[in-house]
Enzyme design. Structure first.
Site, PDB file in Angstrom:
ATOM      1  CB  SER A 148      -0.872  -0.057   1.266  1.00 22.23           C
ATOM      2  OG  SER A 148      -1.452   1.188   1.561  1.00 22.23           O
ATOM      3  CB  SER A 179       6.786  11.415   9.741  1.00 24.51           C
ATOM      4  OG  SER A 179       5.933  12.540   9.547  1.00 24.51           O
ATOM      5  CE1 TYR A 233       2.773   7.895  11.811  1.00 25.55           C
ATOM      6  CE2 TYR A 233       2.909  10.288  11.860  1.00 25.55           C
ATOM      7  CZ  TYR A 233       3.080   9.097  11.184  1.00 25.55           C
ATOM      8  OH  TYR A 233       3.556   9.101   9.888  1.00 25.55           O
ATOM      9  CE  LYS A 289       6.521   6.780  11.713  1.00 24.29           C
ATOM     10  NZ  LYS A 289       6.911   5.922  10.569  1.00 24.29           N
TER      11      LYS A 289
HETATM   12  N1  LIG Z   1       1.338   9.472   4.157  1.00 25.12           N
HETATM   13  C1  LIG Z   1       2.053  10.460   4.660  1.00 25.12           C
HETATM   14  O1  LIG Z   1       1.746  11.651   4.479  1.00 25.12           O
HETATM   15  C2  LIG Z   1       3.278  10.168   5.484  1.00 25.12           C
HETATM   16  C3  LIG Z   1       4.015  11.260   5.954  1.00 25.12           C
HETATM   17  C4  LIG Z   1       5.156  11.013   6.700  1.00 25.12           C
HETATM   18  C5  LIG Z   1       5.540   9.697   6.945  1.00 25.12           C
HETATM   19  N2  LIG Z   1       4.813   8.658   6.484  1.00 25.12           N
HETATM   20  C6  LIG Z   1       5.262   7.273   6.775  1.00 25.12           C
HETATM   21  O2  LIG Z   1       5.264   6.523   5.588  1.00 25.12           O
HETATM   22  C7  LIG Z   1       5.184   5.131   5.904  1.00 25.12           C
HETATM   23  C8  LIG Z   1       4.232   4.436   4.957  1.00 25.12           C
HETATM   24  O3  LIG Z   1       2.927   4.902   5.209  1.00 25.12           O
HETATM   25  P1  LIG Z   1       1.841   5.209   4.081  1.00 25.12           P
HETATM   26  O4  LIG Z   1       1.539   6.649   4.202  1.00 25.12           O
HETATM   27  O5  LIG Z   1       2.255   4.670   2.776  1.00 25.12           O
HETATM   28  O6  LIG Z   1       0.581   4.421   4.705  1.00 25.12           O
HETATM   29  P2  LIG Z   1      -0.277   3.174   4.228  1.00 25.12           P
HETATM   30  O7  LIG Z   1      -0.746   3.342   2.827  1.00 25.12           O
HETATM   31  O8  LIG Z   1      -1.312   3.016   5.298  1.00 25.12           O
HETATM   32  O9  LIG Z   1       0.739   1.963   4.289  1.00 25.12           O
HETATM   33  C9  LIG Z   1       1.202   1.454   5.507  1.00 25.12           C
HETATM   34  C10 LIG Z   1       1.716   0.053   5.305  1.00 25.12           C
HETATM   35  O10 LIG Z   1       2.141  -0.472   6.583  1.00 25.12           O
HETATM   36  C11 LIG Z   1       1.623  -1.783   6.697  1.00 25.12           C
HETATM   37  N3  LIG Z   1       1.482  -2.247   8.066  1.00 25.12           N
HETATM   38  C12 LIG Z   1       0.708  -1.719   9.046  1.00 25.12           C
HETATM   39  N4  LIG Z   1       0.798  -2.491  10.143  1.00 25.12           N
HETATM   40  C13 LIG Z   1       1.640  -3.508   9.859  1.00 25.12           C
HETATM   41  C14 LIG Z   1       2.126  -4.629  10.584  1.00 25.12           C
HETATM   42  N5  LIG Z   1       1.743  -4.879  11.839  1.00 25.12           N
HETATM   43  N6  LIG Z   1       2.977  -5.481   9.983  1.00 25.12           N
HETATM   44  C15 LIG Z   1       3.369  -5.258   8.708  1.00 25.12           C
HETATM   45  N7  LIG Z   1       2.952  -4.229   7.964  1.00 25.12           N
HETATM   46  C16 LIG Z   1       2.089  -3.370   8.536  1.00 25.12           C
HETATM   47  C17 LIG Z   1       0.267  -1.690   6.016  1.00 25.12           C
HETATM   48  O11 LIG Z   1      -0.229  -2.984   5.757  1.00 25.12           O
HETATM   49  P3  LIG Z   1      -1.848  -3.236   5.715  1.00 25.12           P
HETATM   50  O12 LIG Z   1      -2.308  -2.800   4.367  1.00 25.12           O
HETATM   51  O13 LIG Z   1      -1.934  -4.726   5.919  1.00 25.12           O
HETATM   52  O14 LIG Z   1      -2.451  -2.440   6.822  1.00 25.12           O
HETATM   53  C18 LIG Z   1       0.656  -0.909   4.773  1.00 25.12           C
HETATM   54  O15 LIG Z   1       1.220  -1.764   3.820  1.00 25.12           O
HETATM   55  C19 LIG Z   1       4.782   5.063   7.384  1.00 25.12           C
HETATM   56  O16 LIG Z   1       5.897   4.708   8.158  1.00 25.12           O
HETATM   57  C20 LIG Z   1       4.358   6.496   7.696  1.00 25.12           C
HETATM   58  O17 LIG Z   1       4.571   6.823   9.056  1.00 25.12           O
HETATM   59  C21 LIG Z   1       3.670   8.866   5.758  1.00 25.12           C
END
Ligand SMILES: NC(=O)c1ccc[n+]([C@@H]2O[C@H](COP(=O)([O-])OP(=O)(O)OC[C@H]3O[C@@H](n4cnc5c(N)ncnc54)[C@H](OP(=O)(O)O)[C@@H]3O)[C@@H](O)[C@H]2O)c1
Length: 284
Positions: A17, A142, A170, A174
């Site tokens: 994802s 983040s 959260y 981070k």
């Molecule tokens: N989006 C933003 O604006 C943003 C900004 C700063 C940092 N980030 C960081 O970017 C990273 C990726 O997030 P994203 O935004 O791409 O979110 P996302 O689309 O929700 O993806 C998160 C991923 O983590 C997986 N995950 C959650 N719990 C898990 C577990 N127990 N074991 C294994 N995998 C698990 C999810 O799997 P499932 O599909 O099975 O739940 C999903 O594949 C995160 O570390 C987040 O903190 C995001």
């Protein structure tokens, strides 16, 4: 299409994802073997199929990994190590926010998934990273870490009852991602393995799933795409100019200063010791 990553092995967590998926695809397109580690084969299968269909010859595979279970983390690491392959890059990408649950060992779900599980996974995979020509650990942190003005350690304690964990938890996890990369860089100082932490941008991924309608669609309208979110992770994972640089924090493919807490070496060391103790304390 460049195939400059031919022969390199990358393991990325949460690759079914969002940012993780886009990062996995961007690396596979360049010839890397990408191990997509996640908790759901059902959700990852279609992603593997789509990547293979769009890029024939893409070397992508699934590895079962639930970061909220030490047994699963240990099994995933053992499976990878048993393959005998060196690991060129580990990308700790999986993360979540806004839960009210506990991990298998009784940690708060946000801390368990975002920091404690990835910390254990990284330690277990170090032998494979050290056998690569130049192994890298990339923590997707983040800019939310900047919101933490005082460190708080209670997230490393086990609980008997789940409690709501929101933005502050959260942000703390981070900050821990930033400090983990920093402490690991110090510990690996006499090896070829380097570490990085980063802010991917503000990205319209699934991470906002707990934000209620209609706020969520309005919020995500102003965010960047997942493939834009993959740029800095891909940069830290592959840029040749970073091969001898370690422990630093990146935003928009640039080395930037993290918060004062994120640059605190004593705090990074304290996090290391406390996280090791928290893991050992479970006996799992
Ligand atoms: N989006 C933003 O604006 C943003 C900004 C700063 C940092 N980030 C960081 O970017 C990273 C990726 O997030 P994203 O935004 O791409 O979110 P996302 O689309 O929700 O993806 C998160 C991923 O983590 C997986 N995950 C959650 N719990 C898990 C577990 N127990 N074991 C294994 N995998 C698990 C999810 O799997 P499932 O599909 O099975 O739940 C999903 O594949 C995160 O570390 C987040 O903190 C995001």
């Amino acid at each position: 299409v460049p195939d400059d990553l031919q022969g390199r092995v990358v393991l990325i967590t949460g690759a079914n994802s969002g940012i993780g998926r886009a990062t996995a695809e961007a690396l596979a397109v360049r010839g890397a073997q990408v191990v997509m580690a996640g908790r759901s084969e059902e959700k990852t299968r279609p992603v593997l199929d789509e990547i293979r269909a769009a890029h024939p010859g893409a070397a992508v595979e699934f590895l079962p990994l639930d970061l909220a279970s030490f047994a699963s983390v240990r099994a995933a690491a053992a499976t990878f190590l048993a393959s005998g392959r060196p690991l060129d890059v580990l990308i700790n990408n999986a993360g979540l926010a806004g839960t009210r649950r506990l991990t298998a060992e009784g940690f708060d779900m946000t801390y368990g998934t975002n920091h404690i599980g990835p910390f254990l996974l990284t330690s277990l995979l170090l032998p494979a990273l050290q056998s690569a020509p130049q192994g890298r650990v990339v923590n997707v942190a983040s800019d939310a870490h900047r919101g933490v003005k005082h460190m708080e350690w209670s997230g490393l304690d086990r609980r008997t009852e789940p409690a709501r964990s929101g933005w502050r938890a959260y942000a703390l996890t981070k900050l821990m991602n930033v400090l983990h990369a920093r402490a690991l860089a110090h510990r690996l100082g006499d090896t070829r393995v380097t570490t990085y932490s980063l802010h991917p941008g503000v990205i319209a991924s699934n991470i906002w799933r707990s934000v209620p309608w209609p706020i969520r669609p309005l919020m995500t309208l102003f965010m960047q795409s997942n493939s834009e979110g993959a740029r800095t992770p891909v940069y830290c994972a592959t840029a040749p100019e970073l091969a001898a640089i370690s422990g630093r924090y990146y935003d928009h493919e640039h080395d930037v200063r993290p918060s004062a807490l994120g640059a605190d070496d004593a705090l990074a060391e304290e996090l290391w010791v406390r996280t090791e103790a928290a893991i050992a304390g479970t006996g799992a």
